[in-house]
Design an enzyme around this catalytic site. Structure first.
Site, PDB file in Angstrom:
ATOM      1  N   GLU A  31       0.867  -1.160   0.000  1.00 22.44           N
ATOM      2  CA  GLU A  31       0.000   0.000   0.000  1.00 22.44           C
ATOM      3  C   GLU A  31       0.915   1.224   0.000  1.00 22.44           C
ATOM      4  OE1 GLU A  31      -2.846   0.314   3.200  1.00 22.44           O
ATOM      5  OE2 GLU A  31      -3.488   2.269   2.460  1.00 22.44           O
ATOM      6  N   ARG A  34       5.361 -12.899   9.478  1.00 21.12           N
ATOM      7  CA  ARG A  34       6.025 -11.651   9.146  1.00 21.12           C
ATOM      8  C   ARG A  34       7.378 -11.601   9.832  1.00 21.12           C
ATOM      9  NH1 ARG A  34       2.692  -7.510   9.422  1.00 21.12           N
ATOM     10  NH2 ARG A  34       4.265  -5.974   9.929  1.00 21.12           N
ATOM     11  N   LYS A  48       4.533   0.619   9.726  1.00 22.91           N
ATOM     12  CA  LYS A  48       4.631   1.829   8.899  1.00 22.91           C
ATOM     13  C   LYS A  48       4.088   3.048   9.628  1.00 22.91           C
ATOM     14  CE  LYS A  48       3.071   0.045   4.906  1.00 22.91           C
ATOM     15  NZ  LYS A  48       2.433   0.065   3.593  1.00 22.91           N
TER      16      LYS A  48
HETATM   17  P1  ATP Z   1      -0.298  -1.589   6.429  1.00 17.88           P
HETATM   18  O1  ATP Z   1      -1.074  -2.464   5.498  1.00 17.88           O
HETATM   19  O2  ATP Z   1      -0.733  -1.619   7.829  1.00 17.88           O
HETATM   20  O3  ATP Z   1      -0.033  -0.219   5.920  1.00 17.88           O
HETATM   21  P2  ATP Z   1       1.824  -3.431   5.905  1.00 17.88           P
HETATM   22  O4  ATP Z   1       3.124  -3.496   6.626  1.00 17.88           O
HETATM   23  O5  ATP Z   1       0.947  -4.628   5.844  1.00 17.88           O
HETATM   24  O6  ATP Z   1       1.140  -2.199   6.543  1.00 17.88           O
HETATM   25  P3  ATP Z   1       1.704  -3.342   3.047  1.00 17.88           P
HETATM   26  O7  ATP Z   1       2.134  -2.246   2.172  1.00 17.88           O
HETATM   27  O8  ATP Z   1       0.287  -3.742   3.032  1.00 17.88           O
HETATM   28  O9  ATP Z   1       2.145  -2.913   4.484  1.00 17.88           O
HETATM   29  O10 ATP Z   1       2.629  -4.601   2.811  1.00 17.88           O
HETATM   30  C1  ATP Z   1       2.921  -5.117   1.557  1.00 17.88           C
HETATM   31  C2  ATP Z   1       3.274  -6.575   1.692  1.00 17.88           C
HETATM   32  O11 ATP Z   1       4.377  -6.738   2.565  1.00 17.88           O
HETATM   33  C3  ATP Z   1       2.119  -7.360   2.278  1.00 17.88           C
HETATM   34  O12 ATP Z   1       1.965  -8.549   1.528  1.00 17.88           O
HETATM   35  C4  ATP Z   1       2.552  -7.640   3.676  1.00 17.88           C
HETATM   36  O13 ATP Z   1       2.021  -8.842   4.132  1.00 17.88           O
HETATM   37  C5  ATP Z   1       4.076  -7.685   3.549  1.00 17.88           C
HETATM   38  N1  ATP Z   1       4.703  -7.322   4.802  1.00 17.88           N
HETATM   39  C6  ATP Z   1       4.490  -6.207   5.521  1.00 17.88           C
HETATM   40  N2  ATP Z   1       5.203  -6.217   6.655  1.00 17.88           N
HETATM   41  C7  ATP Z   1       5.903  -7.371   6.658  1.00 17.88           C
HETATM   42  C8  ATP Z   1       6.816  -7.980   7.568  1.00 17.88           C
HETATM   43  N3  ATP Z   1       7.171  -7.400   8.708  1.00 17.88           N
HETATM   44  N4  ATP Z   1       7.338  -9.185   7.238  1.00 17.88           N
HETATM   45  C9  ATP Z   1       6.993  -9.777   6.086  1.00 17.88           C
HETATM   46  N5  ATP Z   1       6.137  -9.276   5.194  1.00 17.88           N
HETATM   47  C10 ATP Z   1       5.583  -8.087   5.469  1.00 17.88           C
END
Ligand code: ATP
Ligand code: MG
Length: 559
Positions: free
Chosen positions: A37, A263, A273
């Protein structure tokens, strides 16, 4: 089995994809995607997901898309979109074709929503958000049907059209899937598919005042892109039934398989984030790419190489169990990479002047290997002369036991040059050592002195030829192992390490560093790994960032 696969650990996702291929599933095709995102910069946790998705695509001869999951326009921006592309490319991955946007599917998502309504599987709910929340029930109580749940298809079609046309105020109506208000899985209790939000979108402008929800958007986008394996983190496990339900109702080109993995959690830092944005917004750090940030942009500026991050991700593996990875593993992986590849250089951080009294000539150029083991990195030129700098900590008037460096009357080798002896210690009025008068042994260039052993070797620079530089000594941003989960109820902001940045305004570097580049880290001998950050705007000095120390100092002091 491909060649690469045989040497890499067979984590469970590799195994699933291999089996699917053997079984001829998806027509032997593998297609993954990385779906950020654009509401912040990518961090090291995202690197895990990027490495996983892109490497599965590559290893199995498939593809990996880069898709912006842009359904929350208020929090998103073009700056983030550009930063994310830069970071994925820098890590060494090439996405399949054009960049994709979930917003690129808004028309189809709208049409599919109409389709669900026509099938009697979605309805417009005009309850307030609060009422919807209450009617959803809890983990122990079933939900209740909304009074709007039994609306006719025609009524729903009309109301949804009105939502789209801006006839409802923000929050006054939502489109919900009609699934099961008694489901033990709360995600299945008639989840919201669309909401009214008058927000300008970075891609679609003001075309829409309704925006689809993540869960609905994600599965449909995956299906439209004909993704075969939709890899996501464990928190989406409970959303999988919804992912599958939506696709089962619709006529989409394929039904991707969602697979969840744990994760990455890294100690001594945060990977949320929202919290990273708070650090930036409240200026606890100097932007998203501050070298202390766990963002990919921060790691890059800190001197991490793409290979070190990729190796780290391979090393931590992919599992289904949550755990915390030690920061020292990330640091190990950059040390490991730079030890092999970084040219060596000398830089004196705390200069102490040394005058070689028996040196009567001009500066003498000396040639020294850029790397102790890798001849291909060539040689560098350093200069020996009358006035030198050594590090203050390499001289002790009253040496502790075992001190092998310079002491009054003692000898030490200057790396790549001669053995010198300290003949006299000069102090200022406060009694501080300000200069050492020394003599050099002209028989010791590249060979041991006759008849005695000199154990210590120190780094040094010629005062006449040295380059004044600024050095920023970065350390971990937090001094607590789990800054955002401290048991005493404190905030992550309470655990910012006050010593995470020490600026050395005037260090002296050997002249070869005048050619340093921001993408080529160096080992400053005996000090650590450093990379050029830029040029100081006021004095025109080169600024170097410390990537990591030579050894792990945290293992000893903090535990
Ligand atoms: P949010 O959706 O709350 O803004 P997010 O960390 O999930 O935060 P995204 O941009 O949705 O951010 O993440 C993109 C991809 O990265 C998703 O598939 C998510 O599952 C993966 N991802 C995010 N944080 C981690 C992490 N700490 N370890 C592994 N994969 C992650
Ligand atoms: Mg997310």
């Amino acid at each position: 089995m491909s060649k690469t696969e045989s040497v890499k650990p067979a984590h469970f996702i590799r195994q699933i994809i291999s089996k699917d291929l053997e079984a001829g599933k998806n027509g032997g095709r593998v297609a993954t995607r990385f779906p950020p995102e654009p509401n912040g910069y990518l961090h090291v946790g995202h690197a895990k997901s990027i490495c996983l998705n892109f490497s599965m695509g590559e290893e199995f001869g498939g593809t990996c898309n880069l898709r912006f999951d842009d359904t929350n326009p208020e929090k998103e921006s073009q700056e983030y979109i550009e930063a994310i592309q830069r970071d994925v490319s820098w890590l060494g991955f090439q996405w399949n074709g054009e960049i994709r946007y979930a917003s690129g599917y808004f028309d189809q998502l709208h049409d599919f929503a109409v389709e669900l309504i026509k099938q009697g599987k979605a309805y417009v709910d005009e309850s307030t958000p609060e009422e919807i929340r209450t009617m959803r029930g809890s983990l122990t109580e079933a939900g209740q049907d909304s009074p709007y749940r039994s609306r006719s298809v025609d009524d729903n079609l009309q109301q949804f059209e009105r939502m789209r046309n801006g006839e409802f105020a923000d929050g006054a109506a939502v489109l919900r899937a009609k699934i099961d208000m008694a489901s033990p899985n709360i995600n299945m209790r008639d989840p919201v598919l669309y909401r009214v939000r008058r927000a300008h979108h970075h891609q679609t402008g003001d075309k829409w005042c309704i925006y689809p929800m993540y869960d609905y958007t994600h599965c449909v986008s995956d299906a439209l892109e004909e993704i075969t394996h939709s890899l996501c983190t464990l928190e989406f496990e409970d959303h999988r039934p919804l992912y599958d339900w939506v696709l089962d109702q619709l006529d989409v080109p394929c039904h991707p398989q969602q697979i969840e993995f744990a994760r990455l959690n890294l100690n001594y830092t945060i990977t949320s984030k929202r919290k990273l944005k708070q650090l930036v917004d409240e200026q606890h750090v100097d932007g998203w790419d501050d070298p202390r940030m766990p963002t990919i942009a921060g790691l890059r500026r800190r001197g991490y190489t793409p290979a070190s991050i990729r190796n780290f991700c391979e090393m931590i593996g992919v599992t289904k169990s949550e755990g915390v990875v030690d920061m020292s593993m990330l640091e190990f992986s950059i040390r490991d990479d730079l030890d092999k590849s970084a040219p060596r250089a000398m830089c004196v951080m705390q200069p102490l002047k040394v005058v070689i009294e028996n040196w009567q000539q001009e500066e003498q150029p000396l040639s020294i290997a850029a790397h102790p083991k890798d001849e291909s990195l060539g040689v560098r030129e350093i200069f020996f002369g009358k006035e030198l700098y050594i590090d203050r900590t390499d001289f002790e008037e009253e040496p502790p036991k075992g001190f092998k460096r310079l002491i009054p009357g003692g000898e030490v080798r200057l790396r790549g040059a001669y053995v010198i002896r300290c003949d006299e210690v000069i102090k200022n009025e406060q009694g501080e050592v300000v200069e050492l008068r020394c003599s050099y042994d002209d028989q010791t260039l590249g060979k041991n002195p006759e008849g005695r052993k000199v154990k210590g070797v120190v780094h040094w620079v010629s005062a006449a030829k040295a380059l004044p530089v600024e050095v920023r000594l970065y350390d971990r941003l937090f001094n607590h192992e789990s800054p955002d989960a401290a048991k005493d109820g404190s905030s992550f902001l309470d655990h910012i390490n006050p010593d995470s940045l020490t600026v050395v305004e005037r260090a002296y570097a050997e002249p070869s560093l005048a050619n340093a580049r921001a993408d080529q880290p160096y080992q400053f001998e005996r000090e650590g790994y450093f990379v050029l950050d830029g040029v100081d705007s006021s004095e025109g000095k080169l600024v170097f960032n410390r990537t990591v120390t030579l050894r792990d100092a945290w293992a000893k002091t903090q535990k």
